[in-house]
Design a protein around this motif. Structure first.
Motif, mmCIF file in Angstrom:
data_model
loop_
_atom_site.group_PDB
_atom_site.id
_atom_site.type_symbol
_atom_site.label_atom_id
_atom_site.label_comp_id
_atom_site.label_asym_id
_atom_site.label_seq_id
_atom_site.Cartn_x
_atom_site.Cartn_y
_atom_site.Cartn_z
ATOM 1 N N LYS A 70 0.839 -1.194 0.000
ATOM 2 C CA LYS A 70 0.000 0.000 0.000
ATOM 3 C C LYS A 70 0.876 1.246 0.000
ATOM 4 C CE LYS A 70 -3.945 2.004 2.489
ATOM 5 N NZ LYS A 70 -4.816 1.870 3.677
ATOM 6 N N VAL A 77 0.800 5.694 -0.267
ATOM 7 C CA VAL A 77 0.071 6.964 -0.268
ATOM 8 C C VAL A 77 1.019 8.053 -0.734
ATOM 9 C CG1 VAL A 77 -1.211 8.639 1.096
ATOM 10 C CG2 VAL A 77 -1.371 6.204 1.654
ATOM 11 N N LYS A 78 0.621 8.760 -1.774
ATOM 12 C CA LYS A 78 1.446 9.844 -2.300
ATOM 13 C C LYS A 78 0.560 10.965 -2.792
ATOM 14 C CE LYS A 78 5.218 11.825 -3.800
ATOM 15 N NZ LYS A 78 6.269 12.314 -2.900
ATOM 16 N N GLY A 119 -1.779 12.464 -1.357
ATOM 17 C CA GLY A 119 -3.176 12.256 -1.024
ATOM 18 C C GLY A 119 -3.835 11.114 -1.766
ATOM 19 N N LYS A 120 -3.115 10.455 -2.675
ATOM 20 C CA LYS A 120 -3.676 9.337 -3.425
ATOM 21 C C LYS A 120 -3.225 8.021 -2.809
ATOM 22 C CE LYS A 120 -3.817 11.752 -7.872
ATOM 23 N NZ LYS A 120 -3.357 11.717 -9.292
ATOM 24 N N LYS A 121 -4.119 7.038 -2.837
ATOM 25 C CA LYS A 121 -3.795 5.727 -2.292
ATOM 26 C C LYS A 121 -3.766 4.700 -3.417
ATOM 27 C CE LYS A 121 -6.030 6.622 2.171
ATOM 28 N NZ LYS A 121 -7.074 6.161 3.119
#
Length: 575
Positions: free
Chosen positions: A163, A165-166, A168-170
């Motif tokens: 997983k 997160v960058k 705000g995107k997952k």
């Protein structure tokens, strides 16, 4: 093995997958203990599910000053992925353009393809692993040669992805550090490689890819920015959802040094001049000034260039052997430079010692010893003691900006704590008797470390590397049954490489029976794609980074064992 490939093709659900992975584990370990369970695989098959310390993430600096993120799976997950990679490798064979992480291919094969060309173009793909999302892996696993159903493909891709997160995107992507990531990226890149191979063939260009490093070469120049070949090239890369790193794009013309994956390819495949120069220098220092000066010189350079990647203290002999083996791979075993270096190294009789009267209980070999004054002068540092929160004494020294530890023997602790009865916690201090101590480079379980001793250690006779791991029991038995001459002949054959030592036979486990009908394919769940993060790869560091995870865990495990042995900690607590 045809039967094994057929078995893998029949995997229909997580239960079948567990059975097949256990088959591979039993075949490798020759043991039926600690096998995988469906519950464990199911818990790891969902990257979004919270599993304690699923990955250990850390950062190492790049040559350009940026940081590379490394994600190493925990011990249990790594064990699963190791056998999963073995299973997938039975089915999948990378295409002819893929040179990295493919059995039987190397950087030498990659470089050989581009020898003697007028133009050599190197391109680097940004965010190579993390450009590959879980959905792409899942879809690829449903195609030939894998042909898994959707449920199995989803479970395998879930095991192999992390997983992320960058901005705000997952999303879930392939991590750099998992044993399965290289094979799966090669599989996903099959479509990219085929398109680029066809494009190159139409334009009289040779093409190969080593992980994220792409190379094109030709006798004619088709590499102008507005050329049709270049436009189609970048269009295909974009179409396959990869991005070129413009900072690492370079066109090398005939007459200048042309490099492919770190090797020169102007007239023949060769190492860069610096490689042989460094090897020659360390051998010269060892020959002229001895092992201690050679190790001192080597240590400072090694820590400055590799200290941020490699854990533990380096073993000079192993590094030289590795360099010689690489030289042999590139130049050939009959090359004059290689044979000369090898002879010089053999003549030096590397300092591997057999303990006789020194710390035999903990099986510690003393390689070199320095007085405190010698150590501080040689490495331009200062040694200080420190008392931690648990009241345990240790010593530290600075190597550049990084602080490293030195194990303190019981005898030194007695002297220090007598002179400094109640040192404050987390307080760095020295004692007047410190200059009488010695710093020894020790080796245990093939791991080097520093230890402070109250007296200079005595070292025993040297043993040449080729005398290590001799079958003593076998030779003694032959001596008793056939006489000393027969045993001597067997020993000579082993040392000359004419006799191969017998390998313990493994019991081949029975192929598991898989049940259940194949489930119908369902529409794939939508997973975030095209998720881009910072570039984590450059040059040849990818392969080194992947190898280092095993080294790190081995060193950590061995270090704990060493500490326990040295301190004779009976209650099992670690220091």
């Amino acid at each position: 093995m045809k039967d094994l490939r057929t078995l893998i093709g029949k995997i229909n659900n997580l239960s079948d997958l567990t059975k097949v992975l256990n088959y591979f584990k039993q075949r490798e370990t020759n043991c039926e203990e600690n096998l995988f369970t469906i519950d464990v695989l199911e818990s790891y098959a969902d990257p979004g599910k919270k599993v304690a310390r699923r990955y250990k993430t850390f950062y190492i600096p790049k040559k350009n000053g940026k940081l590379r993120e490394i994600s190493a799976p925990n011990r249990n997950l790594k064990d699963i992925l190791y056998y999963l990679n073995m299973m997938l490798g039975e089915v999948y064979q990378a295409g002819p353009s893929a040179m990295g992480f493919v059995k039987g291919r190397s950087i030498v094969d990659n470089a050989n393809l581009h020898v003697g060309q007028n133009y050599v173009l190197n391109l680097d793909l940004s965010d190579f692993f993390t450009s590959v999302s879980q959905s792409r892996v899942c879809k690829r696993l449903q195609l030939a040669p894998f042909c898994f159903n959707e449920n199995v493909a989803k479970a395998i891709s879930g095991l192999c992805c992390k997983k992320l997160v960058k901005d705000g995107k997952k999303g879930c992507v392939l991590p750099q550090g998992a044993p399965t990531s290289p094979l799966l990226t090669n599989a996903v890149c099959d479509f990219l490689d085929k398109k680029l191979r066809q494009l190159s063939s139409r334009n009289g260009v040779k093409y190969s890819r080593y992980a994220d490093d792409m190379t094109f070469s030709s006798m004619h120049n088709v590499y102008q920015e507005d050329n049709t070949f270049m436009k189609n090239l970048f269009s295909i890369i974009k179409e396959e959802r990869f991005t070129v790193n413009p900072d690492k794009t370079r066109l090398q013309k005939k007459g200048e040094r042309q490099e492919v994956t770190g090797l020169t390819v102007n007239d023949k495949v060769n190492t860069v001049h610096k490689y042989t120069r460094d090897l020659r220098n360390i051998l010269y220092i060892w020959e002229k000034y001895g092992h201690k000066d050679a190790y001192t010189s080597f240590y400072k350079h090694y820590k400055a260039t590799k200290g941020h990647i490699k854990k533990g203290e380096p073993v000079l002999e192993n590094v030289i052997i590795g360099k010689l083996d690489f030289l042999k791979m590139v130049k050939g075993e009959n090359d004059g430079v290689y044979t000369k270096f090898r002879s010089r190294f053999e003549a030096l009789n590397p300092n591997i010692y057999e303990p006789k009267n020194t710390n035999t209980k903990s099986k510690v070999n003393y390689i070199e010893s320095y007085s405190i004054v010698e150590f501080e002068k040689a490495f331009k540092t200062k040694i200080k003691f420190i008392m931690n929160d648990e009241g345990k004494l240790s010593a530290v020294y600075k190597n550049g900006k990084k602080e490293s530890s030195i194990y303190v023997s019981s005898a030194v602790k007695d002297v220090v704590l007598t002179e400094k009865a109640k040192p404050r916690k987390d307080y760095r201090f020295t004692v007047s008797s410190m200059e009488n101590f010695f710093i020894a480079l020790c080796r245990s379980n093939n791991v080097n470390y520093w230890m402070m001793l109250a007296n200079e250690p005595a070292r025993e006779r040297q043993i040449h590397p080729k005398y290590n791991n001799l079958p003593i029991d076998q030779l003694l038995k032959e001596w008793e049954e056939k006489g000393i001459e027969a045993a001597a002949d067997t020993l000579s054959s082993i040392l000359d490489g004419d006799l191969v030592l017998p390998i313990n036979q493994k019991n081949e486990p029975t192929l598991p029976k898989l049940g259940g009908k194949k489930s119908k394919k369902k529409s794939a769940n939508k997973v975030f794609e095209d998720l881009m993060i910072e570039d984590y790869m450059d040059d040849m560091s990818l392969q080194a980074s992947l190898i280092d995870f095993e080294d790190e865990e081995t060193i950590e495990s061995n270090t704990k064992a060493i500490i326990k042995l040295l301190n004779r900690d009976k209650d099992g607590k670690e220091e």
